[in-house]
Design an enzyme around this catalytic site. Structure first.
Site, PDB file in Angstrom:
ATOM      1  NE  ARG A  13       8.952   1.188   8.438  1.00  0.00           N
ATOM      2  CZ  ARG A  13       7.844   0.875   7.752  1.00  0.00           C
ATOM      3  NH1 ARG A  13       6.875   0.196   8.312  1.00  0.00           N
ATOM      4  NH2 ARG A  13       7.713   1.256   6.504  1.00  0.00           N
ATOM      5  CG  ASN A  86      14.689  -4.519   2.545  1.00  0.00           C
ATOM      6  OD1 ASN A  86      14.143  -5.611   2.474  1.00  0.00           O
ATOM      7  ND2 ASN A  86      14.222  -3.546   3.319  1.00  0.00           N
ATOM      8  CB  ILE A  89       6.100   1.039  -2.191  1.00  0.00           C
ATOM      9  CG1 ILE A  89       6.289   1.386  -3.687  1.00  0.00           C
ATOM     10  CG2 ILE A  89       6.984   1.919  -1.325  1.00  0.00           C
ATOM     11  CD1 ILE A  89       5.753   2.768  -4.069  1.00  0.00           C
ATOM     12  CG  ASP A  92      -1.110  -5.106  -3.289  1.00  0.00           C
ATOM     13  OD1 ASP A  92      -0.079  -4.798  -3.912  1.00  0.00           O
ATOM     14  OD2 ASP A  92      -1.125  -5.930  -2.349  1.00  0.00           O
ATOM     15  CE1 TYR A 151       6.255  -5.405  -3.770  1.00  0.00           C
ATOM     16  CE2 TYR A 151       5.681  -7.672  -4.315  1.00  0.00           C
ATOM     17  CZ  TYR A 151       6.360  -6.765  -3.516  1.00  0.00           C
ATOM     18  OH  TYR A 151       7.145  -7.216  -2.482  1.00  0.00           O
TER      19      TYR A 151
END
Ligand code: CAA
Length: 243
Positions: A13, A86, A89, A92, A151
Site C-alpha cells: 500500500r 518502508n 505506523i 499522533d 514518530y
C-alpha cells in the site's frame, strides 16, 4: 536489476506499493511484506503474477516474524539484493495526551522493526559481498512535528542507524541510505484531520501533497547496482517543505 530480488516491508500500500511496482517493472522479483489485511497484497500479486511477486505476512516489530519473513523470501527467490524498510505506523497525540504505550508501539515498529529487518539483510548481504538497504524515514525526522514526538524520534533515529550501518557496510559492498518523504498522498496522511492538512499544504512551497511514485523513483535509483558509491545519505522528497 533484472533477476535481482527485493524485499519491501509494507510493500502493498501507499509508498511501499509504488516502490514494489517500480522494482518489479525493472525486472526484479519482489517479496512484499504486509502486516494484517492481505487484500492489497493479493491484488498486487494477481496484477504482476506470483512468479514476480510473493507476499509475506508479518509484524516487523516482532523479531521472530522478521526472521520468518526473511526466510520465506530466501526460500522463494534464493537471495535478497535489496531491502526497502518502508513499513511504519503513527500514533499522533500531543504530549499531554500521549501514553507510554503510544511511544512503545511506534518505537517498536518504526525503529526496532527497521533494525530487525536491516540486521537480517545486512548479515545476508555482507556474506554475499553486495546489497542495498533503503530505509524510509520522513520529513518529520528532519524537522519534528507537534503531536508526533514518538514518530519523529523514530524517524530521526533512522538517520543514525543508516549512517552507522553504512560505515560498516562500506567494506562489504552493502550500501545503506535513507529516503525522507514529506507529506505524500497515502492512507497515513489521509487520516490527518482536514484542518491540519490544509495548514500543512499551505506551508509546502509546492502547495501540494507528494505522490507515492515521486518517492519510489528515488528508492529505485538507490537500489540500482550502479548506485554503489552512494551510502549513508538522506534523500528528501518533500516539495521543498524542509531544505
Ligand atoms: N504547535 C504548538 N501547539 C500546537 C500545534 C503546533 N503545531 N498544533 C496544535 N497545537 C496546540 C493547539 O493550539 C491546542 O492548544 P490549546 O489546547 O491550548 O488550544 C493543543 O495543541 C491541542 O491541539 P489539537 O486540538 O489539535 O489536539 P488534539 O488532541 O485534538 O489533536 C493531534 C492532536 C492528533 C496531534 C492533531 O493535532 C493532529 O492530527 N495533528 C497533525 C499531526 C500530523 O501532522 N501528523 C502527520 C501524519 S502523516 C505522517 O506522519 C507521514 C509523514 O511522515 C509526513
Amino acid at each position: 536489476m533484472t533477476g535481482q530480488v527485493a524485499l519491501v516491508t509494507g510493500g502493498a500500500r501507499g509508498i511501499g506499493r509504488a516502490i514494489s511496482e517500480r522494482l518489479v517493472k525493472r525486472g526484479m522479483k519482489v517479496g512484499v511484506g504486509y502486516s494484517s489485511d492481505p487484500t492489497s497484497a493479493e491484488n498486487l500479486q494477481s496484477e504482476y503474477g506470483s512468479d514476480r511477486i510473493t507476499i509475506h505476512q508479518g509484524n516487523i516489530g516482532a523479531r521472530g516474524d522478521c526472521e520468518r519473513v526473511f526466510d520465506e523470501v530466501i526460500n522463494a527467490h534464493g537471495r535478497v539484493d535489496v531491502l526497502v524498510n518502508n513499513a511504519g505506523i503513527t500514533a499522533d497525540k500531543m504530549l499531554t495526551k500521549m501514553e507510554v504505550d503510544d511511544w512503545d508501539r511506534v518505537v517498536q515498529v518504526n525503529l526496532s522493526g527497521t533494525f530487525y529487518m536491516a540486521h537480517l539483510a545486512y548479515l545476508h548481504m555482507a556474506e554475499r559481498g553486495s546489497g542495498r538497504i533503503v530505509n524510509i524515514s520522513s520529513v518529520i525526522g528532519e524537522q519534528g512535528n507537534a503531536g508526533q514526538v514518538n514518530y519523529a524520534a523514530t524517524k530521526s533515529g533512522l538517520f543514525g542507524m543508516t549512517m552507522s550501518m553504512a560505515q560498516e557496510g562500506s567494506r562489504k559492498g552493502v550500501t545503506v541510505n535513507c529516503v525522507a518523504p514529506g507529506y505524500i498522498e497515502t492512507d497515513m496522511v489521509a487520516a490527518v484531520p482536514e484542518k491540519a492538512i490544509e495548514k500543512i499544504v499551505s506551508g509546502i512551497p509546492m502547495k501540494r501533497l507528494g505522490r507515492p511514485d515521486e518517492v519510489a523513483r528515488v528508492v529505485e535509483f538507490l537500489a540500482d547496482p550502479e548506485s554503489e558509491y552512494i551510502t549513508g545519505q538522506v534523500y528528501s522528497v518533500n516539495g521543498g517543505l524542509h531544505m
